[in-house]
Design a protein around this motif. Structure first.
Motif, short mmCIF file in Angstrom:
data_model
loop_
_atom_site.label_atom_id
_atom_site.label_comp_id
_atom_site.label_asym_id
_atom_site.label_seq_id
_atom_site.Cartn_x
_atom_site.Cartn_y
_atom_site.Cartn_z
N VAL A 74 0.84 -1.20 0.00
CA VAL A 74 0.00 0.00 0.00
C VAL A 74 0.87 1.25 0.00
O VAL A 74 0.64 2.18 -0.77
CB VAL A 74 -0.97 -0.01 1.21
CG1 VAL A 74 -1.74 1.29 1.29
CG2 VAL A 74 -1.90 -1.19 1.13
N ASP A 75 1.89 1.26 0.84
CA ASP A 75 2.82 2.37 0.91
C ASP A 75 3.52 2.57 -0.44
O ASP A 75 3.70 3.69 -0.91
CB ASP A 75 3.85 2.11 2.01
CG ASP A 75 4.73 3.29 2.35
OD1 ASP A 75 4.48 4.38 1.82
OD2 ASP A 75 5.66 3.12 3.15
N ARG A 76 3.86 1.48 -1.06
CA ARG A 76 4.54 1.52 -2.37
C ARG A 76 3.64 2.13 -3.44
O ARG A 76 4.07 2.96 -4.23
CB ARG A 76 4.93 0.10 -2.76
CG ARG A 76 5.74 -0.01 -3.99
CD ARG A 76 6.11 -1.46 -4.22
NE ARG A 76 7.00 -1.58 -5.34
CZ ARG A 76 7.28 -2.70 -5.95
NH1 ARG A 76 6.76 -3.83 -5.50
NH2 ARG A 76 8.09 -2.73 -6.97
N ALA A 77 2.37 1.75 -3.46
CA ALA A 77 1.42 2.30 -4.44
C ALA A 77 1.21 3.79 -4.22
O ALA A 77 1.18 4.57 -5.18
CB ALA A 77 0.09 1.55 -4.34
N ILE A 78 1.08 4.20 -2.96
CA ILE A 78 0.91 5.62 -2.65
C ILE A 78 2.13 6.42 -3.08
O ILE A 78 2.02 7.49 -3.68
CB ILE A 78 0.62 5.82 -1.15
CG1 ILE A 78 -0.76 5.24 -0.81
CG2 ILE A 78 0.69 7.28 -0.76
CD1 ILE A 78 -1.04 5.15 0.67
N ARG A 79 3.32 5.89 -2.79
CA ARG A 79 4.55 6.57 -3.19
C ARG A 79 4.66 6.70 -4.71
O ARG A 79 5.08 7.72 -5.22
CB ARG A 79 5.77 5.80 -2.68
CG ARG A 79 6.02 5.94 -1.22
CD ARG A 79 7.12 4.98 -0.78
NE ARG A 79 7.34 5.07 0.64
CZ ARG A 79 8.26 5.84 1.20
NH1 ARG A 79 9.06 6.55 0.47
NH2 ARG A 79 8.38 5.88 2.51
#
Length: 70
Positions: A7-12
């Motif tokens: 999730v963090d990766r997609a947001i970044r």
């Protein structure tokens, strides 16, 4: 070692693309920023790189890990 979760990766990745491209696609609204628009693009590039490598040096220093533990 990875410390950036999915999730963090997609947001970044999404935020990084927006920050990287917006100063150049909307040049009129960023015209008054001068060199700051390149700084905004650089932040976007860093976010894309941390998403691609799934590693964030700041997370390492702060002891944060958003990916699932093995």
């Amino acid at each position: 070692m990875h410390n950036v979760g999915s999730v963090d990766r997609a947001i970044r990745l999404i935020l990084g693309l927006v920050l990287l491209l917006s100063p150049f696609l909307a040049a009129g609204s960023f015209a008054g920023l001068g060199a700051w628009r390149y700084a905004i693009a650089a932040v976007g590039l860093v976010l894309i790189a941390t998403a691609a490598f799934r590693f964030c040096p700041a997370y390492r220093l702060l002891g944060i890990q958003t990916c699932a533990r093995r």
